[in-house]
Design an enzyme around this catalytic site. Structure first.
Site, mmCIF file in Angstrom:
data_model
loop_
_atom_site.group_PDB
_atom_site.id
_atom_site.type_symbol
_atom_site.label_atom_id
_atom_site.label_comp_id
_atom_site.label_asym_id
_atom_site.label_seq_id
_atom_site.Cartn_x
_atom_site.Cartn_y
_atom_site.Cartn_z
ATOM 1 N N LYS A 22 90.337 58.995 114.917
ATOM 2 C CA LYS A 22 89.794 58.421 116.159
ATOM 3 C C LYS A 22 90.564 58.947 117.367
ATOM 4 O O LYS A 22 89.972 59.368 118.360
ATOM 5 C CB LYS A 22 89.925 56.898 116.114
ATOM 6 C CG LYS A 22 89.673 56.199 117.446
ATOM 7 C CD LYS A 22 89.766 54.695 117.358
ATOM 8 C CE LYS A 22 91.176 54.189 117.423
ATOM 9 N NZ LYS A 22 91.785 54.112 118.772
ATOM 10 N N ASN A 23 91.894 58.981 117.276
ATOM 11 C CA ASN A 23 92.709 59.335 118.437
ATOM 12 C C ASN A 23 92.822 60.832 118.683
ATOM 13 O O ASN A 23 93.457 61.247 119.654
ATOM 14 C CB ASN A 23 94.086 58.681 118.330
ATOM 15 C CG ASN A 23 93.987 57.176 118.523
ATOM 16 O OD1 ASN A 23 92.920 56.658 118.896
ATOM 17 N ND2 ASN A 23 95.059 56.461 118.243
ATOM 18 N N CYS A 116 95.396 45.236 128.105
ATOM 19 C CA CYS A 116 94.742 44.903 126.836
ATOM 20 C C CYS A 116 95.707 43.985 126.112
ATOM 21 O O CYS A 116 96.807 43.701 126.582
ATOM 22 C CB CYS A 116 94.408 46.160 126.055
ATOM 23 S SG CYS A 116 95.742 46.741 125.028
ATOM 24 N N ARG A 121 99.815 48.492 129.833
ATOM 25 C CA ARG A 121 99.341 49.862 129.602
ATOM 26 C C ARG A 121 98.819 50.512 130.897
ATOM 27 O O ARG A 121 97.665 50.890 131.007
ATOM 28 C CB ARG A 121 98.296 49.882 128.496
ATOM 29 C CG ARG A 121 98.868 49.364 127.182
ATOM 30 C CD ARG A 121 97.871 49.326 126.079
ATOM 31 N NE ARG A 121 97.557 50.671 125.598
ATOM 32 C CZ ARG A 121 96.652 50.895 124.646
ATOM 33 N NH1 ARG A 121 95.986 49.887 124.120
ATOM 34 N NH2 ARG A 121 96.406 52.141 124.251
ATOM 35 N N ASP A 124 99.841 55.040 135.508
ATOM 36 C CA ASP A 124 100.523 55.642 136.666
ATOM 37 C C ASP A 124 100.965 57.076 136.409
ATOM 38 O O ASP A 124 100.952 57.925 137.309
ATOM 39 C CB ASP A 124 101.734 54.784 137.075
ATOM 40 C CG ASP A 124 102.657 54.522 135.893
ATOM 41 O OD1 ASP A 124 102.212 53.915 134.911
ATOM 42 O OD2 ASP A 124 103.822 54.967 135.932
HETATM 43 C C1 EPZ Z 1 97.807 56.108 122.542
HETATM 44 O O1 EPZ Z 1 97.662 55.127 123.536
HETATM 45 C C2 EPZ Z 1 96.934 55.667 121.378
HETATM 46 N N1 EPZ Z 1 95.535 55.623 121.821
HETATM 47 C C3 EPZ Z 1 97.383 54.284 120.903
HETATM 48 O O2 EPZ Z 1 96.603 53.939 119.771
HETATM 49 C C4 EPZ Z 1 98.851 54.391 120.470
HETATM 50 O O3 EPZ Z 1 99.292 53.096 120.091
HETATM 51 C C5 EPZ Z 1 99.692 54.911 121.638
HETATM 52 O O4 EPZ Z 1 99.168 56.178 122.089
HETATM 53 C C6 EPZ Z 1 101.149 55.111 121.255
HETATM 54 O O5 EPZ Z 1 101.242 56.011 120.183
HETATM 55 C C7 EPZ Z 1 94.835 56.788 121.876
HETATM 56 O O6 EPZ Z 1 95.339 57.855 121.598
HETATM 57 C C8 EPZ Z 1 93.402 56.679 122.303
HETATM 58 P P1 EPZ Z 1 100.890 55.771 125.695
HETATM 59 P P2 EPZ Z 1 98.192 55.439 125.029
HETATM 60 O O7 EPZ Z 1 100.367 56.258 127.008
HETATM 61 O O8 EPZ Z 1 98.128 56.879 125.314
HETATM 62 C C9 EPZ Z 1 103.449 53.272 128.847
HETATM 63 C C10 EPZ Z 1 95.172 52.603 118.515
HETATM 64 O O9 EPZ Z 1 95.423 51.591 117.873
HETATM 65 N N2 EPZ Z 1 102.717 54.051 129.884
HETATM 66 O O10 EPZ Z 1 101.551 56.746 124.772
HETATM 67 O O11 EPZ Z 1 97.521 54.477 125.952
HETATM 68 C C11 EPZ Z 1 102.519 52.374 128.056
HETATM 69 O O12 EPZ Z 1 102.353 51.136 128.720
HETATM 70 C C12 EPZ Z 1 95.741 52.795 119.886
HETATM 71 O O13 EPZ Z 1 94.477 53.567 118.102
HETATM 72 C C13 EPZ Z 1 102.982 53.804 131.225
HETATM 73 O O14 EPZ Z 1 103.799 52.948 131.568
HETATM 74 O O15 EPZ Z 1 99.729 55.033 124.908
HETATM 75 C C14 EPZ Z 1 103.254 52.229 126.741
HETATM 76 O O16 EPZ Z 1 104.230 51.202 126.878
HETATM 77 C C15 EPZ Z 1 96.474 51.538 120.341
HETATM 78 N N3 EPZ Z 1 102.323 54.532 132.174
HETATM 79 C C16 EPZ Z 1 103.952 53.582 126.568
HETATM 80 O O17 EPZ Z 1 103.977 54.180 127.872
HETATM 81 C C17 EPZ Z 1 101.398 55.496 131.850
HETATM 82 O O18 EPZ Z 1 100.831 56.138 132.769
HETATM 83 C C18 EPZ Z 1 103.226 54.536 125.627
HETATM 84 O O19 EPZ Z 1 101.863 54.533 125.996
HETATM 85 C C19 EPZ Z 1 101.148 55.735 130.479
HETATM 86 C C20 EPZ Z 1 101.822 55.006 129.514
#
Ligand code: EPZ
Length: 420
Positions: A22-23, A116, A121, A124
């Protein structure tokens, strides 16, 4: 609303075929926006999130053809670079259209995903990166509004490792003027799969899978055909289900290559895991011990232990021998499955981003509620080992990320059925 009724106590035995990731599929569907020529994808999982993304793309003017797990997208008629709130609020990954739209159209209006269940999430870093590439980006009435004549290559450094942030910026950079270097890039295998697809479309990318990705911008991308990689989180989920039930299973259409951290922990827990490999085939075989040993985990960005496997490991630890300490370092609120597991008799104490799980002799079936995609998977694993029946509510979360889950579990010997 659908519910899942599970009768626990059956060992999982037999074989199941894993689906496409999916991802990986979600960002790769968005890559179609970058070209005027058709992109054909195979091994696309049939999931609600994929359906949502295809609807979002087609309302932008992308022609979508879907035949089972093969999807062809033609963005030559792209005429509406907008992702409306009504659609984005149901799936945060919609933010992945932002980079491609700005790169292809010079403009985009994408609703902020909003929070969510598992955390705020924010996006920025996505916005900061596009601004560094010369886009005028503002947030207006809950929408990210971006416009540019043409993006310029830049040196980008994200404040934290972000998977979709890296993906958005990598896609945007493929059509920028000059070279973009993304430092502190996420290293997930899904990013490598996206980069491989973009390169097959004519992009010039090196370093995907490492923490420094270099992209030389080109004027346009052409069509391509790409096969989506196997879903490593689905694979890990079924391995955990077999491990918890003392079973023995063989998973095909998947690879252990991206699951080292998960396989290591399952082996520490007492499982025997081996892979079968041939030039055209790979499978993973797991044989579980009578009772698992408790294993502690700490989630971190790839290649360390994935946060998307945390709930599943909390579930297997509830009936393991000993005490496990689980540290969640990626999301601020990803323990909601703990209170639901406690309804089944689990002994879990939460302290901030740490959960201490004391293994108990057995769980007892109850009604529980799914709160997010991976929490649902954890509840299923617990229901498979609990005595008696477990009814899981709000399983629409599950349908977002696990293709044909009842069929696959039933084929492995579980007693599970969907009830309305
Ligand atoms: C991806 O989410 C995945 N989704 C998530 O899978 C997965 O849990 C996550 O990566 C971590 O591995 C997809 O790929 C569609 P991040 P993503 O940006 O990209 C913070 C599932 O179950 N952050 O790596 O949204 C954020 O809040 C889903 O399939 C910022 O602060 O996660 C988090 O604490 C759930 N600012 C951390 O970084 C930003 O601009 C990592 O988030 C971006 C992220």
């Amino acid at each position: 609303m659908d519910k899942l009724l599970i009768e626990g106590g059956h060992r999982l035995q037999g074989e199941a075929r894993m689906s496409g990731a999916k991802n990986a599929a979600l960002p790769i569907l968005c890559a179609a926006l970058l070209s005027r020529e058709p992109l054909t994808l195979t091994n696309v999982p049939q999931l609600n999130d994929i359906g949502t993304m295809l609807k979002l793309l087609s309302q932008m003017g992308v022609a979508v053809q879907q035949d089972g797990s093969t999807v062809t997208l033609d963005a030559s008629g792209l005429n509406n670079p907008v992702a409306p709130y009504e659609m984005v609020k149901t799936m945060r990954a919609s933010i992945l259209v932002l980079g491609p739209l700005v790169a292809r159209c010079g403009e985009a209006r994408v609703s902020l995903p909003g929070g969510c269940a598992i955390g705020a999430r924010p996006v920025d870093q996505h916005i900061k990166g596009l601004a560094s590439m010369g886009a005028d980006v503002s947030v207006e009435h809950g929408y990210v509004v971006a416009r540019t004549t043409r993006l310029r290559g830049a040196r980008l450094f994200t404040d934290m490792v972000t998977v979709t942030g890296t993906e958005n910026l990598m896609m945007a950079a493929t059509l920028a003027e000059g070279e973009t270097v993304i430092e502190n890039a996420a290293r997930e295998p899904e990013i490598v799969d996206l980069a491989n697809c973009l390169v097959s479309m004519g992009a010039r990318i090196s370093g995907a899978g490492s923490d420094v990705i270099r992209i030389q911008g080109v004027d346009r991308l052409h069509g391509a055909t790409h096969r989506i990689m196997p879903d490593r989180i689905e694979t890990g989920t079924y391995l955990c289900a077999a491990a918890a039930t003392g079973g023995e299973i063989r998973l095909t259409g998947t690879s252990a290559a991206y699951l080292d951290a998960v396989v290591d922990k399952l082996m520490d827990a007492g499982c025997d895991i081996r892979t079968e490999k041939s030039p055209s085939f790979e499978a993973i075989v797991l044989r579980a011990p009578e009772r698992l040993k408790a294993v502690s985990i700490r989630t971190s960005p790839y290649p360390a232990f994935p946060t998307d496997m945390q709930a599943q490991f909390m579930a297997i630890n509830t009936v393991a021998d000993g005490t496990a300490v689980i540290r969640e370092t990626i999301f601020e609120n990803r323990f909601m499955h703990a209170v639901e597991l406690a309804r089944l008799g689990a002994d879990i104490r939460i302290d901030g981003n740490t959960a201490v799980v004391q293994g108990v002799a057995q769980l007892d079936g109850a009604t529980v509620m799914a709160t997010d995609l991976r929490a649902s998977a954890g509840l299923i694993i617990a229901g498979l080992v609990a005595n008696g029946e477990t009814l899981i509510e709000r399983i629409y979360h599950l349908d977002r990320g696990y293709e044909h889950i009842e069929q696959k579990l039933t084929a492995l010997g579980a007693t599970v059925r969907r009830v309305s």
